[in-house]
Design an enzyme around this catalytic site. Structure first.
Site, mmCIF file in Angstrom:
data_model
loop_
_atom_site.group_PDB
_atom_site.id
_atom_site.type_symbol
_atom_site.label_atom_id
_atom_site.label_comp_id
_atom_site.label_asym_id
_atom_site.label_seq_id
_atom_site.Cartn_x
_atom_site.Cartn_y
_atom_site.Cartn_z
ATOM 1 N N GLU A 92 11.894 -7.256 -6.303
ATOM 2 C CA GLU A 92 12.333 -8.425 -5.523
ATOM 3 C C GLU A 92 12.673 -9.625 -6.418
ATOM 4 O O GLU A 92 12.064 -10.705 -6.313
ATOM 5 C CB GLU A 92 11.291 -8.794 -4.481
ATOM 6 N N GLU A 151 11.578 -0.657 0.944
ATOM 7 C CA GLU A 151 10.348 -0.965 1.668
ATOM 8 C C GLU A 151 10.741 -1.197 3.118
ATOM 9 O O GLU A 151 11.598 -2.031 3.397
ATOM 10 C CB GLU A 151 9.689 -2.241 1.120
HETATM 11 C C1 GAL Z 1 7.504 -7.069 -0.371
HETATM 12 C C2 GAL Z 1 7.019 -6.735 -1.759
HETATM 13 C C3 GAL Z 1 5.860 -5.767 -1.703
HETATM 14 C C4 GAL Z 1 4.843 -6.245 -0.751
HETATM 15 C C5 GAL Z 1 5.475 -6.431 0.597
HETATM 16 C C6 GAL Z 1 4.506 -6.922 1.640
HETATM 17 O O1 GAL Z 1 8.215 -8.227 -0.337
HETATM 18 O O2 GAL Z 1 8.024 -6.155 -2.553
HETATM 19 O O3 GAL Z 1 5.307 -5.621 -2.984
HETATM 20 O O4 GAL Z 1 4.301 -7.427 -1.242
HETATM 21 O O5 GAL Z 1 6.499 -7.363 0.497
HETATM 22 O O6 GAL Z 1 4.129 -8.225 1.430
#
Ligand code: GAL
Length: 741
Positions: free
Chosen positions: A150, A315
């Site tokens: 990110e 994700e």
């Molecule tokens: C994303 C991040 C993850 C985790 C997830 C939930 O933005 O890449 O590592 O933190 O959010 O907060």
């Protein structure tokens, strides 16, 4: 390698062997096989386990995990762990820590503290990435690499980044801009002149005077300087991405590389950042609040537009989200499955879920995973299994070999989006809101839309003079605030050759240095639009009335309102029938794990999805409200198709239409309420003899097409069942259901 795995759609999870221990691995793999998981992502935060002390490497644990997944025929994505350097690195090399906009060294102890440009950090990063790649270079089952995690535009203000910014300016104002050979003094003169630094006595007399943006509000700072720094911040992150990609490619020449995009205050210019990567990927967390559902469709279309190609989700929403904030509502039945399928319908090929289990330790333990606390396989697990089965069916049908095809485009520019945030025009004028409104209008009219970027279209082109916009029936230009010659040439050519072009207000205002153009507004767009703007009123949240001044528009708006009434009635009738027969969607759904209704049989809620289009136009078929902005337009060659009714500019033109060579150019001087935007688009379709379809709010139709066939996807982003007709076919779709054929 890539050719083979690209054709398949897969559902996956993010997996953390370093958090959970290798003793769980075999059992976890059998649960993954039971669910139908085909791919895992690992290691984005695992540096301290790969290099516990400087120069002491240990990949044995990751090797065990990669081998076990390979054995189980589950593909692997590996990430470079550079988002979280270990404590020893911060302790021994304090210069690798970022500085904030107040020129303070930030505190470490959470994550993401590294300065992307620090030479020492680069050195440490290179070493760990080289070792990691050497370890896994022969693993064909490692199908992709994610760089860092990110990433954002680089706003670090440490001495190295400040020097880097100065060099960037030196180069820009002496070389690339055709002023080669200038010495520092002359370069500073050019910069002072370009920025107008004499305002507030801000002229630089030495490069030492040039700093990264201080912590004042952005609109207090010089706009040209801010735009230059924004470009620098993006170039600097892109250079970091390419630095990592080159290390990986040196060792694994056919590595398939991405980084995971997200949106935040310092969002990256993703079109630039991904230019030399192989594919785009995104972290997708749609809202779970059924009272405040906002579709992610526009974001997914933006992500597809990053490379104008299919993408991955790295994700995906998997459970209740929290930790960074109080916990949000639990995803209702159907959401986990539906939102993953929605992403595929918009062009995703692999959807990896964050994460396999709800973590027992660490700050993010309330950002829930697939397995509930205590590794319980609950309701979501059942739903997830049915998601994997559905994706296997889609894959077998050949959907993985198709791409999204749309007949409309919205032209997106990162610089317009960002600079309109630096200098907010009114309290509610936000670039992204224009995007959402037009995206929603196309969606309501069952018209798939691409969100495209001019530079990406040119890069993807074959170098010929063929205009990549020519495949679209209609193109919307969001507020084109900053001059972009590539976009302008493309748009002019598109309109000249017969395209239908819609231009939003605040276009043509600034030059490429973020200074006002010395022309009557809308500047570069005046000729195309056939108008001049004599004055404007920044309306903000004030609403005023406007009236349609065009017969066809009134007729179409009328037809839309009638069609909506018919659809609304259809929903009420059918909900009543269900009631009378004692049947409701809950009864039906309790028998299956997926697509249960969150708010079953709620006919009044369902009805509300239809009462937009005629609402303000029923009594007076020609009236609507506008807010945000009001350009007072003097048509030169255009005709007025809507007028303001209120204010000192009552009866002046608000929306115009101009014939420009063979094309049709519509200029919106204001932001009308949704029903009028939908009505005006429908009028454009009607002029082009495109048959009209109306969908309930929240229902989305997309198409993926390829050698394996043409597939239509209908997704219901509502917590109520929806009934409607499409292509004369009756459709009934449950909450968060995706129907495809
Ligand atoms: C994303 C991040 C993850 C985790 C997830 C939930 O933005 O890449 O590592 O933190 O959010 O907060």
């Amino acid at each position: 390698m890539n050719g083979v795995f690209m054709n398949k759609l897969r559902i996956g999870v993010d997996y953390y062997p370093e958090h959970w221990g290798l003793e769980m691995l075999q059992n976890d793999i059998s649960i993954m096989k039971e669910a139908g998981i085909g791919i895992v992502r690992m290691a984005e935060f695992a540096w301290c386990r790969m290099e516990p002390r400087e120069g002491e490497y240990d990949f044995s644990w990751l090797r065990t995990a990669v081998d076990a997944f390979t054995e189980a025929d589950i593909q692997v994505v590996l990430c470079t762990p550079t988002c979280t350097p270990p404590f020893w690195a911060f302790r021994d090399y304090p210069e690798i820590v970022q500085w904030d906009r107040s020129n303070e060294v930030i505190q470490t102890g959470v994550r993401g503290h590294r300065c992307l440009s620090s030479r020492r950090f680069r050195d440490l990063s290179r070493k760990i990435i080289v070792k990691m790649c050497e370890e896994f270079k022969d693993d064909k089952n490692v199908v992709a690499w994610q760089i860092d995690n990110e990433l954002e535009a680089n706003y670090c203000s440490c001495p190295e980044c400040t020097d880097y910014f100065r060099d960037w300016l030196r180069k820009k104002y002496s070389g690339d801009e055709g002023l080669g050979g200038l010495d520092d003094g002359k370069i500073l003169n050019v910069i002072n002149e370009t920025y107008g630094n004499v305002v507030w006595s801000g002229e630089y007399s030495s490069f030492e005077d040039i700093l990264t943006p201080p912590a004042y509000p952005n609109n207090w700072l010089n706009p040209s300087y801010m735009l230059d720094h924004l470009r620098f911040a993006n170039d600097s992150t892109k250079e970091y991405i390419d630095f990592q990609a080159n290390i990986i490619r040196d060792i694994i020449p056919d590595a398939y590389i991405t980084t995971n995009a997200w949106y935040c205050e310092n969002s990256l210019d993703h079109h630039k950042a991904f230019k030399d990567l192989d594919f785009a990927s995104y972290d997708n967390y749609p809202s779970t609040d059924v009272n405040d559902l906002s579709s992610r469709a526009y974001r997914l279309d933006m992500i597809r537009g990053i490379k104008d190609q299919n993408f991955w989700i790295m994700e995906q929403l998997t459970g209740i989200v929290g930790s960074w904030m109080p916990m949000q509502p639990a995803p209702v039945p159907g959401m986990i499955k539906g939102y993953a399928l929605q992403a595929i319908a918009h062009g995703a090929d692999n959807v990896l879920h964050f994460r396999f289990r709800t973590a027992r330790k660490g700050a993010e333990m309330f950002w829930h995973g697939l397995l509930e606390q205590g590794d319980l396989k609950g309701r979501k697990f059942k739903e997830f299994k049915s998601l994997c089965e559905e994706v296997t069916r889609l894959s077998e049908a050949g959907v993985g070999e198709t791409t999204v095809k749309s007949e409309a485009a919205i032209l997106y520019s990162y610089e317009d989006d960002a600079t309109l945030k630096f200098q907010k025009q009114t309290d509610n004028l936000a670039y992204i809101e224009f995007l959402k409104k037009f995206h929603n209008a196309f969606t309501r009219l069952c018209f798939g839309v691409d969100v495209v970027n001019p530079e990406v279209l040119v890069n993807n082109g074959d170098g010929s003079t063929h205009n990549p916009l020519s495949k679209y029936k209609i193109v919307v230009v969001l507020p084109a605030f900053i001059r972009n010659k590539t976009a302008l040439a493309m748009l002019e050519d598109y309109a000249k050759k017969g395209g239908c072009l819609i231009i939003c207000p605040r276009s043509g205002v600034k030059d490429e240095y973020n200074n006002l153009v010395d022309e009557v507004l809308p500047g570069d767009f005046s000729r195309m639009a056939g108008i001049q703007i004599s004055e404007y009123d920044p309306l903000g949240k004030r609403k005023i009335r406007a009236a349609v001044n065009d017969k066809l528009w009134i007729q179409v708006q009328d037809a839309l309102a009638k069609e909506e009434d018919r659809l609304a009635q259809m929903n009420v009738d059918s909900a009543n029938d269900d009631k009378a027969s004692g049947k409701n969607s809950l009864d039906e759904d309790l028998s299956s794990a997926d697509n249960q209704s969150a708010n079953p049989n709620n006919s009044s809620a369902a009805y509300s999805n239809f009462i937009g289009l005629g609402k303000h136009l029923k009594d007076r078929n020609d009236l609507f409200s506008v807010d945000t902005w009001a350009d007072i337009i003097e048509p030169t060659t255009a005709k007025t198709i809507a007028k303001y009714l209120d204010g000192f500019y009552g009866f002046k033109a608000a929306i115009t239409e101009n014939t420009f060579y063979n094309g049709n150019v519509i200029y919106f001087g204001t932001l009308p309420e949704d029903s009028a935007i939908i009505g005006l688009l429908a009028r454009c379709f009607s002029k082009m003899n495109i048959p009209l379809e109306v969908l309930p709010e929240g229902v989305e139709v997309t198409r993926r097409v390829g050698d394996t066939g043409a597939f239509t996807f209908i997704f219901n982003n509502n917590s109520e069942q929806m009934r409607f007709t499409m292509d004369n076919r009756e459709i009934s779709i449950k909450p968060f259901e995706l129907i495809w054929f």
